[in-house]
Design a protein around this motif. Structure first.
Motif: not given
Length: 276
Positions: A50, A53-54, A57-58, A210, A223, A252, A256
């Motif tokens: 996780l 992945t975050v 993405t960010l 995401v 990921d 997620l 979001l």
């Protein structure tokens, strides 16, 4: 007869029963994970990815937004060469699938960058200041982030362009009459109004990234999808594993989407109050 304005996403004014159904399903699956040792083991393995992945993405989205804004501004430049260069970039990048772009950046772009770096830095390398760079020095995670940045920046550039061009030219002329410079007009007049138009599709692209971040698993980046793939290949529990992977992504993305939609609604209400 007065027509009531309906909330976004509910064109017929329906109550969000789909959300109720999703919450019930999410709670039910959460209980299964809590009470089942097998599902709990799968879940604990999958969520190890996780953070990756975050992060992907960010960082990827922030870089894509900055690059997309730059491309959009170049596309509205007074100089023909800059406009055509920006148009070329947008059309070419939008025509390449993200997965193909990911492979190209990872296995073509990264080696080319390393070779160029070593060529430029060859005097320092020969002088013994540092060792020549090798391809493995460029992490697969950053190759994936750069690919997502490039792929999404073309779409984000079009979002910025449409939002900026939606502002009435009369307001820009009025800002010119007040003596504001081009940068001041953009910062104080154009962008604060354009963001209302830009934010909804921009938030949609964020949620989409995401999901598309799962493509980094093809490079072995650890990921959510990659962790699920590794667990499933070792345990042959494909149904349980990919059910959990889908569950995590749904929580997620839908979470979001709800947060961003509420933020968009508040932003629209504040803008309406200022306009009044």
């Amino acid at each position: 007869m007065a027509f009531q304005t309906l909330p976004q996403g509910d064109p017929k004014g329906d109550r969000p029963w789909w959300l109720v159904a999703f919450v019930v399903l999410a709670v039910a699956l959460g209980l299964v994970i809590f009470f089942s040792d097998l599902y709990a083991q799968v879940f604990n393995t999958v969520v190890k990815g996780l953070g990756v992945t975050v992060f992907v993405t960010l960082i990827g989205f922030l870089l894509a937004t900055a690059l997309g804004l730059l491309i959009a501004l170049l596309g509205m430049s007074d100089h023909l060469v800059l406009r055509q260069t920006a148009r070329f970039y947008v059309e070419v990048v939008r025509g390449i699938p993200i997965l193909v772009l990911l492979f190209y950046i990872a296995f073509v772009g990264a080696p080319a960058f390393v070779a160029l770096f070593n060529l430029i830095a060859s005097p320092l390398i020969h002088a013994g200041f540092f060792e020549p760079m090798v391809v493995r020095d460029v992490s697969l995670m950053w190759r994936a982030i750069i690919a997502l940045m490039i792929g999404y920046s073309a779409f984000i550039a079009e979002i910025f362009r449409a939002g900026i061009q939606s502002i009435d030219k009369g307001q820009i002329e009025a800002a010119k009459a007040l003596g504001l410079s081009r940068s001041q007009r953009f910062r104080l007049v154009v962008f604060p109004q354009a963001i209302r138009v830009i934010f909804p599709p921009l938030s949609n692209d964020f949620v989409a990234m995401v999901k598309d971040s799962s493509l980094v698993s093809v490079l072995g980046v650890a990921d959510i999808t990659q962790m699920g793939k590794v667990y499933a290949s070792g345990s042959f529990r494909f149904f349980e594993t990919y059910s959990i992977v889908a569950y995590v992504y749904l929580v997620l993305t839908i979470g979001l989407s709800i947060l961003l939609r509420n933020f968009e609604r508040r932003m629209r209400q504040r803008g309406a109050r200022r306009d009044d």
